[in-house]
Design a protein around this motif. Structure first.
Motif, PDB file in Angstrom:
ATOM      1  N   UNK A 176     -10.825 -57.899  27.784  1.00  0.00           N
ATOM      2  CA  UNK A 176     -11.708 -58.964  26.740  1.00  0.00           C
ATOM      3  C   UNK A 176     -12.551 -57.516  26.733  1.00  0.00           C
ATOM      4  N   UNK A 177     -13.326 -57.673  25.648  1.00  0.00           N
ATOM      5  CA  UNK A 177     -15.039 -57.265  25.468  1.00  0.00           C
ATOM      6  C   UNK A 177     -15.626 -57.927  24.465  1.00  0.00           C
ATOM      7  N   UNK A 178     -16.170 -58.041  24.695  1.00  0.00           N
ATOM      8  CA  UNK A 178     -17.530 -59.230  23.994  1.00  0.00           C
ATOM      9  C   UNK A 178     -17.425 -60.446  24.931  1.00  0.00           C
ATOM     10  N   UNK A 223      -9.233 -66.048  23.192  1.00  0.00           N
ATOM     11  CA  UNK A 223     -10.312 -66.490  23.159  1.00  0.00           C
ATOM     12  C   UNK A 223     -11.411 -67.580  22.856  1.00  0.00           C
ATOM     13  N   UNK A 224     -11.796 -68.695  23.332  1.00  0.00           N
ATOM     14  CA  UNK A 224     -12.343 -69.203  22.502  1.00  0.00           C
ATOM     15  C   UNK A 224     -14.082 -69.268  22.575  1.00  0.00           C
ATOM     16  N   UNK A 225     -15.166 -69.347  21.540  1.00  0.00           N
ATOM     17  CA  UNK A 225     -16.676 -69.308  22.202  1.00  0.00           C
ATOM     18  C   UNK A 225     -16.960 -71.200  22.456  1.00  0.00           C
ATOM     19  N   UNK A 226     -16.427 -71.888  22.597  1.00  0.00           N
ATOM     20  CA  UNK A 226     -16.775 -73.216  22.743  1.00  0.00           C
ATOM     21  C   UNK A 226     -15.983 -73.357  24.018  1.00  0.00           C
ATOM     22  N   UNK A 247      -9.811 -58.021  22.166  1.00  0.00           N
ATOM     23  CA  UNK A 247      -8.388 -58.541  22.949  1.00  0.00           C
ATOM     24  C   UNK A 247      -7.518 -57.722  22.610  1.00  0.00           C
ATOM     25  N   UNK A 248      -7.251 -56.822  24.001  1.00  0.00           N
ATOM     26  CA  UNK A 248      -5.818 -55.934  24.103  1.00  0.00           C
ATOM     27  C   UNK A 248      -4.849 -56.469  25.547  1.00  0.00           C
ATOM     28  N   UNK A 249      -3.035 -56.693  25.035  1.00  0.00           N
ATOM     29  CA  UNK A 249      -2.392 -57.202  26.011  1.00  0.00           C
ATOM     30  C   UNK A 249      -2.151 -56.578  26.950  1.00  0.00           C
TER      31      UNK A 249
END
Length: 121
Positions: free
Chosen positions: A24-26, A95-98, A4-6
């Motif tokens: 966002x990547x991924x 970011x969250x995976x859930x 993540x890059x702001x």
């Protein structure tokens, strides 16, 4: 993995607008924005599920800020209007995976490096 890059932070006057971006990547499921002012704990600002579920904003920014993302899931935005001095902070993309998370920083798995927002008056 997830990165993540702001970007978009800067110095503005009270009442001005500013838009922050998070590249966002991924693979992620829920995006969030947090902020941290000097001497204070990290504070929840907004969250947005990529699924199209309801966004959620902190009471302190409700009616002034908007969180959104692009269809490719590559960029998340935080549109900030009617900025106040108390909005001054370092803003972090998270970011969250859930699939379902809330306002707790510990629920988020990945973090950007932060971008400084300074509101002068």
């Amino acid at each position: 993995q997830v990165q993540l890059v702001e970007s978009g932070g800067g110095v503005v006057q009270t009442g001005d607008s500013l838009r922050l971006s998070c590249a966002v990547s991924g693979r992620t499921n829920v995006m969030g924005w947090f902020r941290q002012a000097p001497g204070k704990e990290r504070e929840f600002v907004a969250l947005m599920p990529w699924s199209g579920g309801e966004t959620y904003l902190a009471d302190s920014v409700k009616g002034r800020f908007t969180i959104s993302g692009d269809n490719a899931k590559t960029t998340v935005y935080l549109q900030m209007n009617y900025l106040k001095s108390e909005d001054t902070a370092v803003y972090y993309c998270a970011a969250a995976e859930a699939l379902r998370v809330g306002v707790r920083a510990r629920d988020y798995d990945y973090w950007g490096q932060g971008t400084q927002v300074t509101v002068s008056s």
